[in-house]
Motif scaffolding. Sequence first.
Motif, PDB file in Angstrom:
ATOM      1  N   GLN A 119     -31.820 -14.080  10.662  1.00  0.00           N
ATOM      2  CA  GLN A 119     -33.348 -14.663   9.761  1.00  0.00           C
ATOM      3  C   GLN A 119     -33.977 -14.199   7.847  1.00  0.00           C
ATOM      4  OE1 GLN A 119     -36.289 -15.839  12.628  1.00  0.00           O
ATOM      5  NE2 GLN A 119     -36.965 -17.706  11.011  1.00  0.00           N
ATOM      6  N   ALA A 120     -33.639 -12.912   8.279  1.00  0.00           N
ATOM      7  CA  ALA A 120     -34.062 -11.910   6.859  1.00  0.00           C
ATOM      8  C   ALA A 120     -33.456 -12.443   6.163  1.00  0.00           C
ATOM      9  CB  ALA A 120     -34.172 -11.143   7.496  1.00  0.00           C
ATOM     10  N   ARG A 121     -31.856 -12.358   6.106  1.00  0.00           N
ATOM     11  CA  ARG A 121     -31.047 -12.109   4.785  1.00  0.00           C
ATOM     12  C   ARG A 121     -31.408 -13.897   4.508  1.00  0.00           C
ATOM     13  NH1 ARG A 121     -27.338  -9.550   8.420  1.00  0.00           N
ATOM     14  NH2 ARG A 121     -27.417 -11.111   9.604  1.00  0.00           N
ATOM     15  N   ARG A 122     -31.361 -14.842   4.940  1.00  0.00           N
ATOM     16  CA  ARG A 122     -31.412 -16.697   4.633  1.00  0.00           C
ATOM     17  C   ARG A 122     -32.453 -16.001   3.701  1.00  0.00           C
ATOM     18  NH1 ARG A 122     -28.516 -19.837   8.465  1.00  0.00           N
ATOM     19  NH2 ARG A 122     -27.535 -18.993   9.546  1.00  0.00           N
ATOM     20  N   LYS A 123     -34.135 -15.809   4.376  1.00  0.00           N
ATOM     21  CA  LYS A 123     -34.862 -15.903   4.176  1.00  0.00           C
ATOM     22  C   LYS A 123     -34.680 -15.229   2.308  1.00  0.00           C
ATOM     23  CE  LYS A 123     -39.810 -16.752   3.725  1.00  0.00           C
ATOM     24  NZ  LYS A 123     -40.237 -16.432   2.120  1.00  0.00           N
ATOM     25  N   ALA A 124     -34.691 -14.074   2.222  1.00  0.00           N
ATOM     26  CA  ALA A 124     -33.904 -13.354   1.219  1.00  0.00           C
ATOM     27  C   ALA A 124     -32.980 -14.784   0.438  1.00  0.00           C
ATOM     28  CB  ALA A 124     -32.954 -12.088   1.626  1.00  0.00           C
ATOM     29  N   ARG A 125     -32.528 -14.812   0.430  1.00  0.00           N
ATOM     30  CA  ARG A 125     -31.412 -15.462   0.234  1.00  0.00           C
ATOM     31  C   ARG A 125     -32.373 -16.735  -1.130  1.00  0.00           C
ATOM     32  NH1 ARG A 125     -27.208 -14.567   3.258  1.00  0.00           N
ATOM     33  NH2 ARG A 125     -27.186 -16.087   4.934  1.00  0.00           N
ATOM     34  N   GLU A 126     -32.823 -17.475   0.185  1.00  0.00           N
ATOM     35  CA  GLU A 126     -33.891 -18.653   0.185  1.00  0.00           C
ATOM     36  C   GLU A 126     -34.838 -18.278  -1.422  1.00  0.00           C
ATOM     37  OE1 GLU A 126     -35.801 -20.295   3.352  1.00  0.00           O
ATOM     38  OE2 GLU A 126     -33.777 -21.072   4.090  1.00  0.00           O
ATOM     39  N   ASP A 127     -35.866 -16.721  -1.180  1.00  0.00           N
ATOM     40  CA  ASP A 127     -36.438 -16.375  -1.854  1.00  0.00           C
ATOM     41  C   ASP A 127     -35.646 -16.228  -3.386  1.00  0.00           C
ATOM     42  OD1 ASP A 127     -38.004 -16.516  -0.620  1.00  0.00           O
ATOM     43  OD2 ASP A 127     -38.363 -13.925   0.257  1.00  0.00           O
ATOM     44  N   GLU A 141     -35.033 -19.529  -5.341  1.00  0.00           N
ATOM     45  CA  GLU A 141     -37.055 -19.633  -5.551  1.00  0.00           C
ATOM     46  C   GLU A 141     -36.457 -19.338  -6.705  1.00  0.00           C
ATOM     47  OE1 GLU A 141     -39.770 -21.710  -5.744  1.00  0.00           O
ATOM     48  OE2 GLU A 141     -37.939 -22.640  -4.988  1.00  0.00           O
TER      49      GLU A 141
END
Length: 138
Positions: free
Chosen positions: A86-94, A97
């Motif tokens: 989930q942290a990796r996905r959030k970092a990719r989304e960030d 963005e």
Amino acid sequence: MSEVGELAREHWRGEWNADHAPEGERPDGYRDYEGRVPLLATTLHRLAGHGPHGPVWWRYGHTSWQTLGDALGNPDDFSAYSVRDQARRKAREDELEHARREREEERRRLEAGKWVCPTCRRYVYPGDGLTSGGDAPA
């Protein structure tokens, strides 16, 4: 203690499940402990020195002496993997963005700096020297 751990390995060691990391990323995964029994050990010397609630427990497969709660936990199970994923996905989304905001800012900068060519009446954008974007309003 080492001999007991080796003889019982199949009963305490979880099965490794690796993910398929995108190119350039380090592979990750988790251990599935379904049907496994955590095997803990300690010594009388450690118990006498720290008591049963101190870092006196050695869980086979872990790397240090731990409290009972930590020793019974699985830092490499699916739950821990899920948090990392989930942290990796959030970092990719960030990152996506951030890139989108940079593109939008660049577009705004170009739009703010455009001018109408007096000869061809088309928009000219800063830095390209080319006509683009269509005809200017009459």
